[in-house]
Design an enzyme around this catalytic site. Structure first.
Site, PDB file in Angstrom:
ATOM      1  N   HIS A 267      27.818  28.855  31.644  1.00 52.37           N
ATOM      2  CA  HIS A 267      28.352  27.930  30.635  1.00 52.37           C
ATOM      3  C   HIS A 267      29.125  28.691  29.561  1.00 52.37           C
ATOM      4  CE1 HIS A 267      25.507  24.991  32.251  1.00 52.37           C
ATOM      5  NE2 HIS A 267      26.027  24.061  31.443  1.00 52.37           N
TER       6      HIS A 267
ATOM      7  N   ASN B  66      24.184  36.604  32.469  1.00 53.18           N
ATOM      8  CA  ASN B  66      24.081  35.199  32.079  1.00 53.18           C
ATOM      9  C   ASN B  66      22.678  34.851  31.581  1.00 53.18           C
ATOM     10  OD1 ASN B  66      24.739  32.395  31.882  1.00 53.18           O
ATOM     11  ND2 ASN B  66      23.819  32.063  33.891  1.00 53.18           N
TER      12      ASN B  66
END
Length: 333
Positions: free
Chosen positions: A126, A157
């Site tokens: 994201h 991440n």
């Protein structure tokens, strides 16, 4: 009254006026030093619509989703940036994450697809994190468009990038409201690609954060390597100007030029809390209640109001005299 007496009376009046002017000038200069200067703090010069948006990137499509805006880079099949405002109350949102990864039909040229990421070895990272949008089911769902994703090394991440996202939430809690711009660095290719749509795998990611709330306006930037090896978050702090030089983007361009230069040219890490936000639902509820109470009971003192008005007055005085630059060099502004 003789001409001599008239002359002496006139002279005395002139002396009194001169003394009064000198006293007023001295008082003005003393107050200039007592009120915040540019080296200490800036004051918000106005209200700017969508202040978080960087200058538009030529050839890219701007797409607005609930709570955030992105600029889509078709060649890289991901956003050049996502930009949004984040408030303390939004951080306190109570919705649970609900994964809903999907293509973004808003992208005229077609976004990346689920098959591009499948079996690639990279996470769908994201850019606008779902946890920043738990104040609205629609907003959170919109963060799962693949136009908001970029291929990230899993350890990155789920490690330091996730930590930085939580740190940004703490920034919002500490400062009431912040402006966030984040995305992949797309200026240091060529890149490895994944999937049929050749989604670029960036080497680095950035975030810039602006706190444009009085009394302590400030900004901070980060650039991190897309790698499973990384240092402490402090190692990646830099000024917004430095991030602009790396990304080629122009952040917070709506601000007056002199103000933008002061905010973006340096960073004071001591003014930022670099600990990740860890609030639970129960804690958030308590924090919302306490925040509402403190907000309703807080009032500006007469002295605070005076200094606030005088700060604006001195700006206008120096501007009218054409000595703004000199006043700033002397620490008067």
């Amino acid at each position: 009254m003789s001409a001599k007496k008239k002359s002496n009376a006139k002279k005395h009046r002139l002396i009194k006026i001169a003394v009064l002017l000198v006293i007023l000038v001295i008082l003005f200069l003393v107050l200039c030093y007592l009120t915040p200067s540019a080296s200490d703090s800036l004051s918000a010069s106005g209200v700017y619509e969508q202040l978080e948006l960087p200058r538009a990137v030529e050839g890219e499509q701007i797409i607005e989703h609930t709570g955030y805006i992105l600029s889509y880079n078709e060649e890289a099949e991901q956003p050049s940036y996502v930009a949004y405002e984040l408030t303390r109350e939004e951080v306190y949102g109570a919705l649970d994450r609900a994964d809903d990864f999907r293509e973004d039909k808003s992208v005229r040229t077609g976004s990346a697809t689920l098959s591009d990421y499948k079996g690639s070895g990279y996470d769908r990272g994201h850019m606008a994190p779902a946890a920043d949008f738990k104040w609205s089911a629609e907003a959170m769902s919109d963060t799962f468009y693949l136009s908001n994703m970029s291929p990230q090394v899993p350890a990155f991440n789920r490690g330091i990038w996730g930590d930085l996202e939580a740190i940004v939430r703490q920034f919002a809690v500490d400062n009431e409201k912040i402006y966030v711009v984040t995305g992949p660095v797309l200026t240091d290719g060529p890149y490895k690609t994944i999937g049929k749509n050749k989604v670029a795998v960036p080497n680095q990611y950035y975030k810039v954060i602006l706190d444009y709330q009085d009394p302590d306006i400030k900004a901070i930037g980060f650039v991190l390597p897309n790698s499973d090896k990384y240092d402490k978050i402090e190692s990646y702090v830099m000024s917004v100007d430095d991030v602009e030089a790396i990304t080629g983007l122009d952040f917070f361009y709506q601000l007056p030029d002199d103000e933008e230069e002061l905010i973006e040219s340096s960073v004071d890490i001591s003014k930022w809390n670099l600990k990740p936000y860890t609030g639970t639902k129960a804690e958030n509820k308590t924090l919302i209640e306490s925040t509402n109470k403190s907000t309703s009971s807080s009032q500006n003192t007469v002295l605070d109001l005076f200094f606030s008005v005088f700060t604006e007055l001195k700006k206008e005085v120096f501007k009218a005299l054409g000595i703004t630059k000199l006043a700033r060099e002397l620490g008067l502004l």
